[in-house]
Design an enzyme around this catalytic site. Structure first.
Site, short mmCIF file in Angstrom:
data_model
loop_
_atom_site.label_atom_id
_atom_site.label_comp_id
_atom_site.label_asym_id
_atom_site.label_seq_id
_atom_site.Cartn_x
_atom_site.Cartn_y
_atom_site.Cartn_z
N GLY A 33 0.84 -1.36 0.00
CA GLY A 33 0.01 0.18 -0.04
C GLY A 33 0.81 1.17 -0.07
CG ASP A 82 7.00 -7.55 15.00
OD1 ASP A 82 5.99 -6.49 15.03
OD2 ASP A 82 6.87 -8.65 15.43
CB THR A 130 1.21 -2.06 16.55
OG1 THR A 130 1.13 -3.16 17.01
CG2 THR A 130 1.87 -2.02 15.23
CB SER A 157 -6.30 7.93 10.31
OG SER A 157 -7.53 7.54 10.06
CE1 TYR A 177 -8.93 -2.94 21.40
CE2 TYR A 177 -10.53 -4.16 20.15
CZ TYR A 177 -9.45 -3.47 20.32
OH TYR A 177 -8.61 -3.44 19.07
#
Length: 323
Positions: A33, A82, A130, A157, A177
């Protein structure tokens, strides 16, 4: 400068006539992407791109065009990263520092979106761990390589409008959550991190900004369940209704080259003083807005400097490292 490009501008249009020969740029998430397109256009204009990815074999396969389009001495080097493992993040950062080659631009592009509740290797909620903490550690550990005149671009975003960060419960140990609630928290954190990084480094000529690439259909949506997809569809319907009432056009998805355009605009083309400590979208600096059901703009809590300092302190506490 802001009026020259807009929502439909592509990466190649934004960088037309720009020579990046001799520039060294780190881009995370180059296995799909936006990351691949960002790396491609930068290398095509002469930049030496260091592309970070969790799966190097996937990244190698995905970046064939990056190498094919490279020109004027530009190229691509892949490194393993990672972001859901601080051991991996620190190893990547340590290797870059040991190499000692400075960066002109760091684009923190990688991330996950609206995934089921889970934890990173270090026990953090997956999206916050992350999208924010992984990049927080990486960028701060390589900050010494960012020379005067360099920039940090954090991909945030419009989803930051879903939720502010909760510094008292970052891992959803008490709050229920929700996939988009957690995504919103992490994207707000991306902006706040840029705000505080910019404050700390601008005296040395290093600036930071956050960007919204726009709505793009990429692998980022791979975790969406049918229920979560319906939530997104319903939200877009409400946004389109609000747009119609305001005489604005409906939401439309961008192409990948259009989505990556704001990253390279903010990192290379826009004046540093214009974008430093700000949030950008559609190749311009966004205005403050209130309300989630609107298209465009940034919530005030995401740019609050005291809030940014508090997030920085909480992030250091969580990862057990001070910068």
């Amino acid at each position: 400068m802001a009026g020259k490009f807009g929502a439909t501008s592509t990466t190649d249009e934004v960088l037309e006539g720009v020579d990046l020969s001799g520039k060294r740029i780190l881009v995370t998430g180059v296995s799909a992407g936006l990351g691949v397109e960002t790396a491609r256009t930068l290398a095509a204009h002469g930049a030496e791109v260091v592309g970070a990815a969790r799966d190097l074999s996937k990244a190698m396969a995905a970046t064939g065009r990056v190498r094919a389009d490279a020109a004027k001495g530009g190229g691509l080097e892949l490194v393993e990263l990672d972001l859901a493992s601080l051991k991996s993040v620190r190893a990547c950062a340590d290797a870059l520092v040991a190499a000692g080659k400075p960066f002109d631009l760091v684009i923190a592009n990688a991330g996950v979106m609206a995934c089921p509740k889970g934890k990173t290797a270090d026990g953090f909620e997956t999206q916050f761990g992350t999208n924010h903490l992984g990049h927080f550690v990486l960028v701060n550990r390589i900050a010494s390589l960012m020379k005067p005149g360099s920039r940090l671009v954090n991909l945030s975003s419009a989803g930051h409008r879903f939720a502010d960060v909760d510094l008292g419960d970052p891992n959803f140990e008490r709050a229920p959550y929700t996939e988009f609630g957690a995504y919103g928290r992490s994207k707000t954190a991306n902006i706040l991190f840029a705000v505080e990084f910019d404050r700390r480094h601008k005296a040395d000529g290093v600036r930071a900004t956050a960007v919204h690439p726009g709505g793009i259909q990429t692998e980022l949506s791979r975790y969406l369940t049918p229920e979560v997809r319906q939530q997104l569809t319903d939200r877009l319907a409400r946004i389109n209704s609000a747009n119609a009432a305001a005489g604005l056009p409906p939401f439309t998805y961008k192409s990948i080259p259009q989505g990556a355009a704001t990253s390279v605009w903010a990192g290379v083309v826009a004046p540093a003083e214009e974008v430093g400590g700000r949030y950008c979208e559609d190749c311009h600096v966004a205005e403050l807005v209130e309300g989630a059901e609107v298209m465009g703009g940034v919530r005030a809590y995401a740019l609050d400097p005291e809030h940014a300092k508090a997030l920085w302190a909480k992030s250091e506490e969580m990862i057990g490292e001070r910068f």
